[in-house]
Motif scaffolding. Structure first.
Motif, short mmCIF file in Angstrom:
data_model
loop_
_atom_site.label_atom_id
_atom_site.label_comp_id
_atom_site.label_asym_id
_atom_site.label_seq_id
_atom_site.Cartn_x
_atom_site.Cartn_y
_atom_site.Cartn_z
N GLU A 90 0.84 -1.19 0.00
CA GLU A 90 0.00 0.00 0.00
C GLU A 90 0.88 1.24 0.00
N LEU A 91 0.69 2.08 -1.01
CA LEU A 91 1.38 3.37 -1.07
C LEU A 91 0.50 4.40 -0.38
N VAL A 92 0.99 4.93 0.73
CA VAL A 92 0.25 5.89 1.54
C VAL A 92 0.79 7.29 1.26
N THR A 93 -0.10 8.22 0.96
CA THR A 93 0.30 9.61 0.76
C THR A 93 -0.62 10.53 1.54
N LEU A 94 -0.06 11.64 1.98
CA LEU A 94 -0.85 12.67 2.66
C LEU A 94 -0.43 14.01 2.07
N GLU A 95 -1.37 14.67 1.39
CA GLU A 95 -1.11 15.94 0.71
C GLU A 95 -2.01 17.03 1.28
N LYS A 96 -1.59 18.27 1.03
CA LYS A 96 -2.43 19.46 1.31
C LYS A 96 -2.86 19.52 2.77
#
Length: 313
Positions: free
Chosen positions: A230-236
């Motif tokens: 799982e590629l986890v990203t958190l933006e903005k």
């Protein structure tokens, strides 16, 4: 007398020496059960790795006693081999053990689970291989079982590792100390052979177990044997929002936060734009400077555990 031969590898420094004491107890209990035990522990990870690789093909299983870094070392040694990996959690974080639902601070129960698993069918789980090239190339094969941290979480991990506090407290303290100066990082990513994309993000994590930071459930529904990472990203997300975000991760209620995303992948290459420098962390240990490639190793590690009863399944 059993013909089973088990290697025992304990981390002499994990949890302020607790793992070394637990390792002696585990070895004693295994020998009482009729198991042939060879102690492969060493003063450093490189020495222990060399000792274990020298005799690996003679072992039925390798039992590691320590935290996530020791588990990761064990995975590097046994990956893609018939040797099974047993885990006795005795570190400060023990996130992979939590994901499996293994008992913490209970060597006798841990040994009971190991002995039971030796008589059960093989359980294979996925792993993550980390690759770097050129001057940043790693000196040996680098494998992780839990997570590869590539963003704010990597910076926090670096700061937390230098603290003498208990794992959960030092991670929280590191978040608070790292936060004031942090700004989103300028990434480029190539996912599963696709075109390069760019994003400015706070978190970029490649997760297998779904748990890090002393119990943070970053991917609540992660499975260790599903043939996917799982590629986890958190933006903005700004500093104030990030401060409120992390407590929710412990409860697993963060997945609805705007800017948070989870994407199944098998391979991803990650770098930073504009000449920025960042070292990735995997299972709590420093690995290579970005850019790195992390790829799925499906079913690469055979565990002495029942994954179906774990917290990740």
């Amino acid at each position: 007398m059993s013909r089973l031969r088990v290697g025992l590898l304990s981390n002499p420094t994990a949890a302020l020496g607790t793992a070394h004491r637990v390792g002696r107890q585990v070895g004693h209990l295994l020998r009482l059960a009729g198991i042939s035990v060879v102690d492969l522990s060493g003063p450093s990870a490189s020495v222990a790795r060399a000792r274990a690789l020298e005799v690996r093909d003679t072992l039925t299983a390798l039992v590691v006693v320590g935290g996530d870094g020791t588990v990761s070392l064990g995975a590097e040694i046994v990956a893609d081999s018939p040797v099974r990996l047993g885990i006795v959690p005795a570190g400060s974080g023990n996130d992979f053990a939590r994901a499996l639902g293994l008992p913490l601070n209970d060597p006798e129960e841990s040994v009971r689970i190991l002995l039971h698993a030796l008589s059960r069918p093989v359980v294979a789980v996925d792993a993550i291989e980390i690759l770097a090239a050129g001057e940043h190339a790693l000196p040996h094969r680098s494998v992780a079982l839990g997570n590869v941290n590539l963003g704010f979480d990597a910076l926090v991990n670096a700061r937390a590792n230098s603290s003498g506090r208990a794992r959960s407290f030092r991670y929280t303290t590191a978040v608070l100390r790292e936060l004031p100066a942090f700004t989103p990082l300028p990434y480029w990513l190539e996912i599963d052979g696709g075109e390069r994309i760019e994003l400015d993000a706070t978190l970029v994590t490649l997760s297998n177990s779904g748990t890090f930071g002393g119990g943070m459930r970053v991917v609540p529904d992660a499975r260790l044997e599903d043939g996917s990472l799982e590629l986890v990203t958190l933006e903005k997300v700004g500093r104030q929002e990030l401060l409120r975000f992390f407590p929710r991760v412990f409860r697993g209620t963060h997945t609805s936060v705007d800017g948070f995303g989870i994407r199944p992948v098998r391979e991803v290459t990650v770098g930073l734009r504009h000449g920025r420098s960042l070292r990735c962390y995997a299972d709590g240990e420093p690995r290579a400077l970005l850019p790195i490639t992390a790829r799925l190793l499906p079913g690469a590690v055979r565990l002495l555990a029942d994954v179906s009863s774990g917290g990740s399944s």
